[in-house]
Motif scaffolding. Structure first.
Motif, PDB file in Angstrom:
ATOM      1  N   MET A   1       1.713 -18.465  -0.595  1.00 46.50           N
ATOM      2  CA  MET A   1       2.479 -17.206  -0.526  1.00 46.50           C
ATOM      3  C   MET A   1       1.717 -16.210   0.340  1.00 46.50           C
ATOM      4  O   MET A   1       0.621 -15.779  -0.016  1.00 46.50           O
ATOM      5  N   LYS A   2       2.307 -15.872   1.463  1.00 50.97           N
ATOM      6  CA  LYS A   2       1.614 -14.959   2.376  1.00 50.97           C
ATOM      7  C   LYS A   2       1.648 -13.541   1.810  1.00 50.97           C
ATOM      8  O   LYS A   2       2.674 -13.050   1.346  1.00 50.97           O
ATOM      9  N   LEU A   3       0.491 -12.891   1.864  1.00 49.48           N
ATOM     10  CA  LEU A   3       0.319 -11.530   1.362  1.00 49.48           C
ATOM     11  C   LEU A   3       0.152 -10.587   2.546  1.00 49.48           C
ATOM     12  O   LEU A   3      -0.787 -10.729   3.339  1.00 49.48           O
ATOM     13  N   ALA A   4       1.065  -9.618   2.677  1.00 48.33           N
ATOM     14  CA  ALA A   4       0.949  -8.597   3.706  1.00 48.33           C
ATOM     15  C   ALA A   4       0.050  -7.475   3.190  1.00 48.33           C
ATOM     16  O   ALA A   4       0.251  -6.959   2.088  1.00 48.33           O
ATOM     17  N   VAL A   5      -0.939  -7.103   4.007  1.00 52.67           N
ATOM     18  CA  VAL A   5      -1.865  -6.024   3.655  1.00 52.67           C
ATOM     19  C   VAL A   5      -1.703  -4.920   4.690  1.00 52.67           C
ATOM     20  O   VAL A   5      -2.057  -5.099   5.862  1.00 52.67           O
ATOM     21  N   ILE A   6      -1.164  -3.776   4.271  1.00 52.33           N
ATOM     22  CA  ILE A   6      -0.895  -2.667   5.186  1.00 52.33           C
ATOM     23  C   ILE A   6      -2.047  -1.668   5.120  1.00 52.33           C
ATOM     24  O   ILE A   6      -2.385  -1.158   4.046  1.00 52.33           O
ATOM     25  N   VAL A   7      -2.638  -1.394   6.299  1.00 52.84           N
ATOM     26  CA  VAL A   7      -3.806  -0.509   6.370  1.00 52.84           C
ATOM     27  C   VAL A   7      -3.554   0.601   7.391  1.00 52.84           C
ATOM     28  O   VAL A   7      -3.676   0.377   8.606  1.00 52.84           O
ATOM     29  N   PRO A   8      -3.204   1.818   6.963  1.00 50.58           N
ATOM     30  CA  PRO A   8      -3.094   2.943   7.897  1.00 50.58           C
ATOM     31  C   PRO A   8      -4.494   3.361   8.348  1.00 50.58           C
ATOM     32  O   PRO A   8      -5.429   3.419   7.533  1.00 50.58           O
ATOM     33  N   VAL A   9      -4.654   3.660   9.635  1.00 51.05           N
ATOM     34  CA  VAL A   9      -5.986   3.948  10.181  1.00 51.05           C
ATOM     35  C   VAL A   9      -5.957   5.267  10.940  1.00 51.05           C
ATOM     36  O   VAL A   9      -5.178   5.424  11.900  1.00 51.05           O
ATOM     37  N   TYR A  10      -6.804   6.202  10.514  1.00 49.76           N
ATOM     38  CA  TYR A  10      -6.899   7.486  11.225  1.00 49.76           C
ATOM     39  C   TYR A  10      -8.257   8.133  10.946  1.00 49.76           C
ATOM     40  O   TYR A  10      -8.571   8.451   9.790  1.00 49.76           O
ATOM     41  N   LYS A  11      -9.041   8.304  11.965  1.00 50.44           N
ATOM     42  CA  LYS A  11     -10.331   9.010  11.914  1.00 50.44           C
ATOM     43  C   LYS A  11     -11.222   8.519  10.779  1.00 50.44           C
ATOM     44  O   LYS A  11     -11.730   9.308   9.974  1.00 50.44           O
ATOM     45  N   ASN A  73       5.084   3.328   6.749  1.00 54.33           N
ATOM     46  CA  ASN A  73       6.485   3.011   7.048  1.00 54.33           C
ATOM     47  C   ASN A  73       6.612   2.195   8.325  1.00 54.33           C
ATOM     48  O   ASN A  73       7.483   1.319   8.434  1.00 54.33           O
ATOM     49  N   ALA A  74       5.746   2.465   9.308  1.00 52.50           N
ATOM     50  CA  ALA A  74       5.791   1.721  10.567  1.00 52.50           C
ATOM     51  C   ALA A  74       5.468   0.244  10.353  1.00 52.50           C
ATOM     52  O   ALA A  74       5.975  -0.625  11.070  1.00 52.50           O
ATOM     53  N   ALA A  75       4.641  -0.027   9.353  1.00 56.63           N
ATOM     54  CA  ALA A  75       4.219  -1.413   9.098  1.00 56.63           C
ATOM     55  C   ALA A  75       5.232  -2.195   8.270  1.00 56.63           C
ATOM     56  O   ALA A  75       5.318  -3.428   8.394  1.00 56.63           O
ATOM     57  N   LEU A  76       6.003  -1.526   7.442  1.00 59.90           N
ATOM     58  CA  LEU A  76       6.876  -2.218   6.491  1.00 59.90           C
ATOM     59  C   LEU A  76       7.852  -3.203   7.142  1.00 59.90           C
ATOM     60  O   LEU A  76       8.042  -4.306   6.616  1.00 59.90           O
ATOM     61  N   PRO A  77       8.482  -2.886   8.288  1.00 59.82           N
ATOM     62  CA  PRO A  77       9.397  -3.865   8.893  1.00 59.82           C
ATOM     63  C   PRO A  77       8.709  -5.155   9.362  1.00 59.82           C
ATOM     64  O   PRO A  77       9.389  -6.157   9.604  1.00 59.82           O
ATOM     65  N   HIS A  78       7.394  -5.143   9.473  1.00 62.68           N
ATOM     66  CA  HIS A  78       6.651  -6.308   9.954  1.00 62.68           C
ATOM     67  C   HIS A  78       6.193  -7.220   8.813  1.00 62.68           C
ATOM     68  O   HIS A  78       5.390  -8.125   9.025  1.00 62.68           O
ATOM     69  N   THR A  79       6.704  -6.979   7.619  1.00 61.98           N
ATOM     70  CA  THR A  79       6.286  -7.774   6.451  1.00 61.98           C
ATOM     71  C   THR A  79       7.355  -8.758   5.996  1.00 61.98           C
ATOM     72  O   THR A  79       7.236  -9.362   4.928  1.00 61.98           O
ATOM     73  N   GLU A  80       8.393  -8.938   6.794  1.00 57.86           N
ATOM     74  CA  GLU A  80       9.537  -9.733   6.348  1.00 57.86           C
ATOM     75  C   GLU A  80       9.196 -11.194   6.075  1.00 57.86           C
ATOM     76  O   GLU A  80       9.901 -11.867   5.317  1.00 57.86           O
ATOM     77  N   ASP A  81       8.139 -11.706   6.692  1.00 56.56           N
ATOM     78  CA  ASP A  81       7.753 -13.102   6.472  1.00 56.56           C
ATOM     79  C   ASP A  81       6.760 -13.253   5.318  1.00 56.56           C
ATOM     80  O   ASP A  81       6.196 -14.327   5.119  1.00 56.56           O
ATOM     81  N   CYS A  82       6.579 -12.178   4.550  1.00 56.97           N
ATOM     82  CA  CYS A  82       5.584 -12.182   3.472  1.00 56.97           C
ATOM     83  C   CYS A  82       6.264 -11.920   2.127  1.00 56.97           C
ATOM     84  O   CYS A  82       6.857 -10.853   1.944  1.00 56.97           O
ATOM     85  N   PRO A  83       6.172 -12.840   1.173  1.00 53.18           N
ATOM     86  CA  PRO A  83       6.771 -12.603  -0.141  1.00 53.18           C
ATOM     87  C   PRO A  83       5.989 -11.617  -1.001  1.00 53.18           C
ATOM     88  O   PRO A  83       6.505 -11.134  -2.010  1.00 53.18           O
ATOM     89  N   LEU A  84       4.751 -11.298  -0.596  1.00 50.94           N
ATOM     90  CA  LEU A  84       3.918 -10.367  -1.353  1.00 50.94           C
ATOM     91  C   LEU A  84       3.443  -9.242  -0.436  1.00 50.94           C
ATOM     92  O   LEU A  84       3.262  -9.442   0.769  1.00 50.94           O
ATOM     93  N   LEU A  85       3.181  -8.077  -1.034  1.00 52.65           N
ATOM     94  CA  LEU A  85       2.838  -6.892  -0.251  1.00 52.65           C
ATOM     95  C   LEU A  85       1.838  -6.032  -1.006  1.00 52.65           C
ATOM     96  O   LEU A  85       1.950  -5.852  -2.228  1.00 52.65           O
ATOM     97  N   THR A  86       0.866  -5.476  -0.278  1.00 56.85           N
ATOM     98  CA  THR A  86      -0.068  -4.530  -0.878  1.00 56.85           C
ATOM     99  C   THR A  86      -0.536  -3.547   0.192  1.00 56.85           C
ATOM    100  O   THR A  86      -0.205  -3.680   1.378  1.00 56.85           O
ATOM    101  N   TYR A 163       2.761  -6.219  -4.902  1.00 52.36           N
ATOM    102  CA  TYR A 163       4.194  -6.232  -5.193  1.00 52.36           C
ATOM    103  C   TYR A 163       4.837  -7.508  -4.644  1.00 52.36           C
ATOM    104  O   TYR A 163       4.462  -7.985  -3.568  1.00 52.36           O
ATOM    105  N   ARG A 164       5.811  -8.026  -5.350  1.00 55.09           N
ATOM    106  CA  ARG A 164       6.706  -8.984  -4.715  1.00 55.09           C
ATOM    107  C   ARG A 164       7.556  -8.162  -3.739  1.00 55.09           C
ATOM    108  O   ARG A 164       8.178  -7.163  -4.130  1.00 55.09           O
ATOM    109  N   ARG A 165       7.587  -8.582  -2.494  1.00 58.93           N
ATOM    110  CA  ARG A 165       8.187  -7.740  -1.457  1.00 58.93           C
ATOM    111  C   ARG A 165       9.650  -7.421  -1.735  1.00 58.93           C
ATOM    112  O   ARG A 165      10.144  -6.346  -1.374  1.00 58.93           O
ATOM    113  N   ARG A 166      10.360  -8.322  -2.409  1.00 57.07           N
ATOM    114  CA  ARG A 166      11.774  -8.070  -2.683  1.00 57.07           C
ATOM    115  C   ARG A 166      11.974  -6.810  -3.532  1.00 57.07           C
ATOM    116  O   ARG A 166      13.021  -6.175  -3.473  1.00 57.07           O
TER     117      ARG A 166
END
Length: 324
Positions: A1-11, A73-86, A163-166
């Motif tokens: 189960m692929k896990l999407a890890v979203i990391v916002p980066v600023y300064k 929010n910019a990253a969320l559309p790129h998680t469609e191939d991942c059943p899990l999200l964090t 989270y389960r992405r669904r």
């Protein structure tokens, strides 16, 4: 189960390597790490690109600065191939093995939609663990725990969960808000059809009071939070059940903020008018009184019935207590 890890980066140049290394070195390897360079003026964007060149699991998005919510929010559309999200904040870092623990539990328990774990509050060289006991809660019990705000309640932070992405598909953060996690978490639990499970593990290291961080603010401004809640209610127009939960989050937050204002006379004099108007509006809506103790339930009712009387009584009691 692929896990999407979203990391916002600023300064966050001094902390970024530690953050990304802690993700890529996880024993659970099936990851999609989305680094969102939110128009950072330092070398963060270049550092992200270097990681993408070295590890095929890393995807980098570069965008104009829009804040934490905008980056997520910019990253969320790129998680469609991942059943899990964090989520991970880029000035924090993970403990080894936490994703393996989380994913393994979710794989073995399909009835669980959201899995949480504890964290360490890191201040300089000191670290304080913040843990929940291991437990499984139904959707309704998870919502109650989240809205109770006791020492053992579920926290708002989205980075302490997988989270389960669904469950969160289509759910976004309100941009420009300082309190983006609060309503996002409420809606995620509300949309969930399954259970919540808490692992009694500190899997995340949360850096507090770094220069420029929001956590350095002593008395928070909650106006953004109430705007978030109002916007979420509009998204659920006609849903009486959601209205009760959302209004409970609002009145509970207002209750705790008034207690802080009572201890800060200068702030009370300048801010009370706005917050009193909110109290009068919120008390007309349905809400749930989740306080465990009878005394708190009574105080809470008094606060909503007559906020000015509550504040006057509390400030008088505080003065009397200080004299002794």
């Amino acid at each position: 189960m692929k896990l999407a890890v979203i990391v916002p980066v600023y300064k966050v140049e001094p902390y970024l390597h530690q953050c990304i290394d802690s993700i890529l070195s996880q024993s659970y390897r099936d990851l999609k790490v989305i680094l969102v360079d939110d128009g950072s003026p330092d070398s963060c964007g270049a550092i992200c690109d270097e990681y993408a060149e070295r590890d095929s699991r890393v995807q980098v998005l570069h965008k104009k600065n829009g804040g934490l919510s905008s980056a997520r929010n910019a990253a969320l559309p790129h998680t469609e191939d991942c059943p899990l999200l964090t989520f991970v904040d880029s000035d924090d870092w993970l403990e080894p093995g936490i994703y393996q623990e989380a994913v393994s539990y979710l794989q073995g328990h399909p009835e669980v939609d959201i899995l949480g774990y504890g964290h360490n509050k890191v201040l300089g060289s000191s670290s304080t663990p913040c843990l929940m006991p291991e437990m499984t809660l139904s959707r309704e019990d998870a919502l109650e725990s989240y809205l109770t705000a006791s020492k053992l309640s579920i926290e708002a932070t989205v980075w302490s969960r997988v989270y389960r992405r669904r469950v969160v598909e289509g759910l976004t953060f309100r941009e420009g808000s300082k309190w983006e996690d609060n309503v996002y978490s409420l809606e995620a639990f509300y949309r969930s059809e399954g259970a919540f499970h808490a692992l009694p593990i500190a899997g995340y290291n949360y850096r507090i009071q770094r220069p420029g961080a929001i956590t350095t603010t002593q008395l928070p401004d909650l106006r953004d939070l109430f705007a978030d809640i109002e916007e979420s209610i509009k998204r659920h127009t006609g849903d009486a059940s959601y209205l009760a939960y959302a209004n409970t989050l609002a009145v509970r937050s207002l209750w705790y903020h008034f207690r802080l204002l009572c201890r800060t006379p200068e702030a009370y004099e300048t801010e009370a008018k706005d917050y009193l108007a909110m109290a009068y509006r919120l008390r007309r809506r349905p809400f749930l009184n989740h306080f465990r103790s009878r005394s708190k339930r009574i105080k809470f009712r008094l606060f909503l019935l007559s906020p000015k009387t509550f504040v006057t009584a509390r400030r008088a009691f505080s003065k009397l207590k200080n004299k002794h």
